[in-house]
Write an enzyme that holds these catalytic residues in place. Structure first.
Site, PDB file in Angstrom:
ATOM      1  N   ARG A 224      42.105  88.578 118.247  1.00 50.16           N
ATOM      2  CA  ARG A 224      41.218  87.513 118.716  1.00 50.16           C
ATOM      3  C   ARG A 224      41.981  86.197 118.703  1.00 50.16           C
ATOM      4  O   ARG A 224      42.843  85.975 117.841  1.00 50.16           O
ATOM      5  CB  ARG A 224      39.984  87.385 117.816  1.00 50.16           C
ATOM      6  CG  ARG A 224      38.948  88.478 118.018  1.00 50.16           C
ATOM      7  CD  ARG A 224      38.217  88.345 119.370  1.00 50.16           C
ATOM      8  NE  ARG A 224      37.175  89.354 119.536  1.00 50.16           N
ATOM      9  CZ  ARG A 224      37.345  90.542 120.124  1.00 50.16           C
ATOM     10  NH1 ARG A 224      38.518  90.891 120.617  1.00 50.16           N
ATOM     11  NH2 ARG A 224      36.321  91.382 120.230  1.00 50.16           N
ATOM     12  N   HIS A 272      43.328  89.395 128.149  1.00 51.19           N
ATOM     13  CA  HIS A 272      42.448  90.244 127.335  1.00 51.19           C
ATOM     14  C   HIS A 272      42.301  91.642 127.955  1.00 51.19           C
ATOM     15  O   HIS A 272      41.191  92.101 128.219  1.00 51.19           O
ATOM     16  CB  HIS A 272      41.071  89.574 127.160  1.00 51.19           C
ATOM     17  CG  HIS A 272      40.319  90.082 125.952  1.00 51.19           C
ATOM     18  ND1 HIS A 272      39.537  89.283 125.174  1.00 51.19           N
ATOM     19  CD2 HIS A 272      40.223  91.336 125.399  1.00 51.19           C
ATOM     20  CE1 HIS A 272      38.988  90.000 124.197  1.00 51.19           C
ATOM     21  NE2 HIS A 272      39.395  91.254 124.319  1.00 51.19           N
TER      22      HIS A 272
HETATM   23  P1  NDP Z   1      38.702  98.276 112.463  1.00 55.96           P
HETATM   24  O1  NDP Z   1      37.528  97.731 111.770  1.00 55.96           O
HETATM   25  O2  NDP Z   1      38.745  99.732 112.758  1.00 55.96           O
HETATM   26  O3  NDP Z   1      40.022  97.936 111.621  1.00 55.96           O
HETATM   27  C1  NDP Z   1      40.241  96.678 111.079  1.00 55.96           C
HETATM   28  C2  NDP Z   1      41.478  96.731 110.176  1.00 55.96           C
HETATM   29  O4  NDP Z   1      41.770  95.395 109.721  1.00 55.96           O
HETATM   30  C3  NDP Z   1      41.249  97.582 108.932  1.00 55.96           C
HETATM   31  O5  NDP Z   1      42.421  98.295 108.597  1.00 55.96           O
HETATM   32  C4  NDP Z   1      40.946  96.515 107.872  1.00 55.96           C
HETATM   33  O6  NDP Z   1      41.283  96.873 106.543  1.00 55.96           O
HETATM   34  C5  NDP Z   1      41.863  95.409 108.309  1.00 55.96           C
HETATM   35  N1  NDP Z   1      41.437  94.135 107.739  1.00 55.96           N
HETATM   36  C6  NDP Z   1      40.248  93.503 107.877  1.00 55.96           C
HETATM   37  N2  NDP Z   1      40.237  92.356 107.185  1.00 55.96           N
HETATM   38  C7  NDP Z   1      41.448  92.272 106.580  1.00 55.96           C
HETATM   39  C8  NDP Z   1      42.037  91.335 105.706  1.00 55.96           C
HETATM   40  N3  NDP Z   1      41.385  90.245 105.307  1.00 55.96           N
HETATM   41  N4  NDP Z   1      43.290  91.569 105.274  1.00 55.96           N
HETATM   42  C9  NDP Z   1      43.968  92.674 105.648  1.00 55.96           C
HETATM   43  N5  NDP Z   1      43.460  93.616 106.479  1.00 55.96           N
HETATM   44  C10 NDP Z   1      42.206  93.409 106.929  1.00 55.96           C
HETATM   45  O7  NDP Z   1      38.878  97.437 113.795  1.00 55.96           O
HETATM   46  P2  NDP Z   1      39.555  97.936 115.171  1.00 55.96           P
HETATM   47  O8  NDP Z   1      40.893  98.482 114.842  1.00 55.96           O
HETATM   48  O9  NDP Z   1      38.619  98.767 115.932  1.00 55.96           O
HETATM   49  O10 NDP Z   1      39.671  96.537 115.955  1.00 55.96           O
HETATM   50  C11 NDP Z   1      40.394  95.455 115.415  1.00 55.96           C
HETATM   51  C12 NDP Z   1      40.215  94.250 116.295  1.00 55.96           C
HETATM   52  O11 NDP Z   1      40.952  94.401 117.505  1.00 55.96           O
HETATM   53  C13 NDP Z   1      38.789  93.998 116.785  1.00 55.96           C
HETATM   54  O12 NDP Z   1      38.021  93.353 115.790  1.00 55.96           O
HETATM   55  C14 NDP Z   1      39.011  93.120 117.983  1.00 55.96           C
HETATM   56  O13 NDP Z   1      39.059  91.777 117.574  1.00 55.96           O
HETATM   57  C15 NDP Z   1      40.405  93.521 118.475  1.00 55.96           C
HETATM   58  N6  NDP Z   1      40.356  94.223 119.762  1.00 55.96           N
HETATM   59  C16 NDP Z   1      41.002  93.660 120.841  1.00 55.96           C
HETATM   60  C17 NDP Z   1      41.006  94.295 122.049  1.00 55.96           C
HETATM   61  C18 NDP Z   1      41.781  93.763 123.202  1.00 55.96           C
HETATM   62  O14 NDP Z   1      41.678  94.287 124.302  1.00 55.96           O
HETATM   63  N7  NDP Z   1      42.566  92.716 123.016  1.00 55.96           N
HETATM   64  C19 NDP Z   1      40.288  95.567 122.255  1.00 55.96           C
HETATM   65  C20 NDP Z   1      39.697  96.082 121.059  1.00 55.96           C
HETATM   66  C21 NDP Z   1      39.724  95.423 119.867  1.00 55.96           C
HETATM   67  P3  NDP Z   1      40.576  98.134 105.852  1.00 55.96           P
HETATM   68  O15 NDP Z   1      41.256  99.322 106.455  1.00 55.96           O
HETATM   69  O16 NDP Z   1      40.871  97.949 104.429  1.00 55.96           O
HETATM   70  O17 NDP Z   1      39.107  98.047 106.206  1.00 55.96           O
HETATM   71  C1  OXD Z   2      36.816  94.532 121.940  1.00 57.92           C
HETATM   72  C2  OXD Z   2      37.604  93.847 122.938  1.00 57.92           C
HETATM   73  O1  OXD Z   2      36.679  94.012 120.836  1.00 57.92           O
HETATM   74  O2  OXD Z   2      37.621  94.303 124.081  1.00 57.92           O
HETATM   75  O3  OXD Z   2      36.327  95.624 122.230  1.00 57.92           O
HETATM   76  O4  OXD Z   2      38.248  92.853 122.644  1.00 57.92           O
END
Ligand code: NDP
Ligand code: OXD
Length: 309
Positions: A224, A272
């Protein structure tokens, strides 16, 4: 079930036709065509405007048609106390992994330099390290980060993943928590941000973090825009600390035409698209969540409101 749907994207028609096909057993109300807001039991919404939720008195759940949920907090005046379900789609994970891998390869093999050379008809060869000598640090080991880590490690890069809580992924060095962060940064020639945007991760890509990376590092932000402090990035690129940046996400989208990011020679911008969501599989998950709610069961992939993701 009475379901409000709103897909504010250029391919909204594809999502709606999948919903009509896969969710034919539910009553769909397509925003803004909402005769009786008080009857709605589930809202499938990405950026719900203003006080929409205050009009949905019978709402039982919010289903987000994407992976990240931070935009809900940004757009809704107030969120009701109902479960929030998000997508955890393997198709999206693969798309993200392909994006990260292609940017890692582009940087490691120096293709940007060859593109620049071509504009000047320069024939010059530059030797490069093997993947095993390139350290890739992935922030976030969830659906997206886990898939990216596996793809990048599969072709031999030296991958470390960092998460909030300890995670084990075969073939990948994993570390967790604040205590491990500094060491993690020191072993990230390429730093990839795939964290959710929360109060703990807002602004995490900042000058202090960049200063702990190896010189000339690449930063990829596909999570993000709110993770990145833009002025810190520009400073670190301009003083040579960072070698390059790849940005897929921005606080203001579309990225305004007057943003200094557009023309920076060390920045690659994509709109994006790192992992475009996929209507067929995305709707499949949405419908599974709606069906679970209707059956009185707990849907999968419910957001933890305390953690914010
Ligand atoms: P998940 O919830 O599956 O994974 C999030 C990961 O981040 C987990 O491993 C979590 O740790 C870790 N995390 C969260 N907070 C912290 C912290 N404070 N310190 C260290 N690690 C942390 O999310 P997704 O993988 O599904 O998606 C991640 C992000 O990707 C979305 O929120 C979105 O913003 C972005 N995204 C962007 C897209 C694009 O096209 N650009 C498309 C899809 C998503 P833990 O394992 O311990 O919970
Ligand atoms: C999502 C994205 O969070 O597309 O799914 O960024």
């Amino acid at each position: 079930m009475q379901v409000l749907v709103d897909f504010p994207w250029e391919n909204a028609e594809d999502w709606l036709s999948e919903m009509r096909r896969q969710a034919a057993h539910h009553d769909l109300h397509v925003w803004p065509d909402l005769a009786d807001p008080g009857s709605i039991e589930a809202a499938v919404v990405w950026t719900p405007g203003g006080d929409l939720f205050s009009t949905l008195g019978r709402l039982r759940a919010i289903v987000v048609p994407g992976a990240g949920v931070d935009q809900l907090w940004r757009h809704a005046a107030k969120l009701p106390d109902v479960p929030i379900v998000r997508l955890a789609d393997p198709v999206m994970a693969t798309r993200m992994a392909e994006y990260v891998l292609s940017m890692v390869l582009d940087f490691h093999r120096g293709f940007g330099r060859y593109r620049r050379q071509q504009t000047e008809r320069i024939w010059a060869r530059h030797h490069h390290a093997d993947p095993g000598e390139v350290q890739v640090g992935i922030m976030g080991l969830g659906v997206m980060g886990g898939a990216a880590a596996r793809h990048v490690a599969a072709i031999g890069y030296d991958v470390t993943g960092w998460s909030r809580r300890p995670r084990a992924i075969e073939g990948i060095r994993t570390v967790a928590g604040d205590a491990a962060f500094q060491d993690f940064l020191g072993r990230s020639d390429i730093l990839v941000c795939l964290l959710p945007l929360t109060s703990s991760t807002q602004g995490l890509l900042n000058a202090a973090v960049f200063s702990q990376l190896p010189d000339g590092a690449l930063v990829i932000n596909a999570a993000r825009g709110g993770h990145l402090v833009i002025s810190d990035l520009l400073g670190a690129l301009d003083n040579g600390k960072l070698g390059a940046a790849v940005l897929d996400v921005f606080e203001d989208e579309p990225l305004p035409a007057n943003s200094p990011l557009w023309h920076h020679p060390k920045i690659t911008i994509t709109p994006h698209i790192a992992s475009l969501s996929n209507p067929a599989t995305g709707v499949g998950q949405i419908v599974r969540a709606l069906d679970a709610l209707e059956a009185g069961e707990r849907p999968e992939h419910i957001v933890d409101p305390a953690a914010g993701y």
